[in-house]
Design a protein around this motif. Structure first.
Motif, PDB file in Angstrom:
ATOM      1  N   MET A   1       0.877  -1.357  -0.009  1.00 56.82           N
ATOM      2  CA  MET A   1      -0.147  -0.074  -0.187  1.00 56.82           C
ATOM      3  C   MET A   1       1.253   1.245   0.030  1.00 56.82           C
ATOM      4  N   ILE A   2       0.495   2.164  -0.691  1.00 61.16           N
ATOM      5  CA  ILE A   2       1.179   3.518  -0.926  1.00 61.16           C
ATOM      6  C   ILE A   2       0.051   4.656  -0.490  1.00 61.16           C
ATOM      7  N   ASN A   3       0.586   5.421   0.576  1.00 61.23           N
ATOM      8  CA  ASN A   3      -0.198   6.541   1.016  1.00 61.23           C
ATOM      9  C   ASN A   3       0.450   7.775   0.681  1.00 61.23           C
ATOM     10  N   PHE A   4      -0.391   8.680   0.154  1.00 58.13           N
ATOM     11  CA  PHE A   4       0.179  10.041  -0.230  1.00 58.13           C
ATOM     12  C   PHE A   4      -0.053  11.084   0.669  1.00 58.13           C
ATOM     13  N   ASP A   5       0.648  12.176   0.926  1.00 66.71           N
ATOM     14  CA  ASP A   5       0.460  13.433   1.588  1.00 66.71           C
ATOM     15  C   ASP A   5      -0.907  14.016   1.360  1.00 66.71           C
ATOM     16  N   SER A   6      -1.699  14.587   2.139  1.00 64.26           N
ATOM     17  CA  SER A   6      -2.786  15.521   1.849  1.00 64.26           C
ATOM     18  C   SER A   6      -2.538  16.245   0.836  1.00 64.26           C
ATOM     19  N   ASP A   7      -3.588  16.731  -0.102  1.00 60.93           N
ATOM     20  CA  ASP A   7      -3.240  17.710  -1.169  1.00 60.93           C
ATOM     21  C   ASP A   7      -4.669  18.429  -1.263  1.00 60.93           C
ATOM     22  N   TYR A   8      -4.425  19.820  -0.968  1.00 67.75           N
ATOM     23  CA  TYR A   8      -5.698  20.855  -1.031  1.00 67.75           C
ATOM     24  C   TYR A   8      -6.055  20.716  -2.494  1.00 67.75           C
ATOM     25  N   LEU A   9      -7.421  20.531  -2.889  1.00 66.76           N
ATOM     26  CA  LEU A   9      -7.731  20.687  -4.227  1.00 66.76           C
ATOM     27  C   LEU A   9      -8.836  21.863  -4.301  1.00 66.76           C
ATOM     28  N   LEU A  10      -9.088  22.431  -5.595  1.00 66.13           N
ATOM     29  CA  LEU A  10     -10.097  23.477  -5.811  1.00 66.13           C
ATOM     30  C   LEU A  10     -11.071  22.397  -6.547  1.00 66.13           C
ATOM     31  N   THR A  11     -12.435  22.526  -6.475  1.00 63.83           N
ATOM     32  CA  THR A  11     -13.334  22.277  -7.254  1.00 63.83           C
ATOM     33  C   THR A  11     -14.092  23.048  -8.372  1.00 63.83           C
ATOM     34  N   ASN A  12     -14.505  22.656  -9.126  1.00 68.63           N
ATOM     35  CA  ASN A  12     -15.336  23.582 -10.156  1.00 68.63           C
ATOM     36  C   ASN A  12     -16.723  23.955  -9.452  1.00 68.63           C
ATOM     37  N   ASP A  13     -17.592  24.339 -10.114  1.00 64.53           N
ATOM     38  CA  ASP A  13     -18.911  24.898  -9.680  1.00 64.53           C
ATOM     39  C   ASP A  13     -19.752  23.551  -9.590  1.00 64.53           C
ATOM     40  N   SER A  14     -19.495  22.359 -10.266  1.00 63.94           N
ATOM     41  CA  SER A  14     -20.078  20.995 -10.053  1.00 63.94           C
ATOM     42  C   SER A  14     -19.347  20.388  -8.866  1.00 63.94           C
ATOM     43  N   GLY A  15     -18.420  20.689  -8.329  1.00 62.42           N
ATOM     44  CA  GLY A  15     -17.728  20.067  -7.130  1.00 62.42           C
ATOM     45  C   GLY A  15     -16.687  18.791  -7.965  1.00 62.42           C
ATOM     46  N   ILE A  16     -16.366  18.980  -9.102  1.00 63.87           N
ATOM     47  CA  ILE A  16     -15.409  18.054  -9.675  1.00 63.87           C
ATOM     48  C   ILE A  16     -13.985  18.622  -9.475  1.00 63.87           C
ATOM     49  N   PHE A  17     -13.071  17.755  -9.314  1.00 63.08           N
ATOM     50  CA  PHE A  17     -11.555  18.076  -9.192  1.00 63.08           C
ATOM     51  C   PHE A  17     -10.837  16.916  -9.810  1.00 63.08           C
ATOM     52  N   THR A  18      -9.509  17.249 -10.229  1.00 63.61           N
ATOM     53  CA  THR A  18      -8.626  16.361 -10.692  1.00 63.61           C
ATOM     54  C   THR A  18      -7.582  16.249  -9.973  1.00 63.61           C
ATOM     55  N   THR A  19      -6.764  15.071  -9.812  1.00 65.04           N
ATOM     56  CA  THR A  19      -5.501  15.347  -9.159  1.00 65.04           C
ATOM     57  C   THR A  19      -4.586  14.209  -9.667  1.00 65.04           C
TER      58      THR A  19
END
Length: 52
Positions: free
Chosen positions: A1-19
């Protein structure tokens, strides 16, 4: 298992984001991806199985 540090994301008006996450090449039949975000102060989780 690989864990990644938290990453703050911004969503669009529909709540969709990419990372994007990059890992070293790995040989497997399938990969399970888990993600958890905070939504209105509560955790929201999902998972998906990817076949190679």
């Amino acid at each position: 298992m690989i864990n990644f540090d938290s990453d703050y994301l911004l969503t669009n008006d529909s709540g969709i984001f990419t990372t994007t996450a990059s890992v070293l090449p790995y040989t497997a039949d399938d990969i399970q991806v888990f993600a958890t975000i905070q939504y209105n102060g509560a955790p929201l989780s999902t998972s998906s199985r990817l076949s190679t």
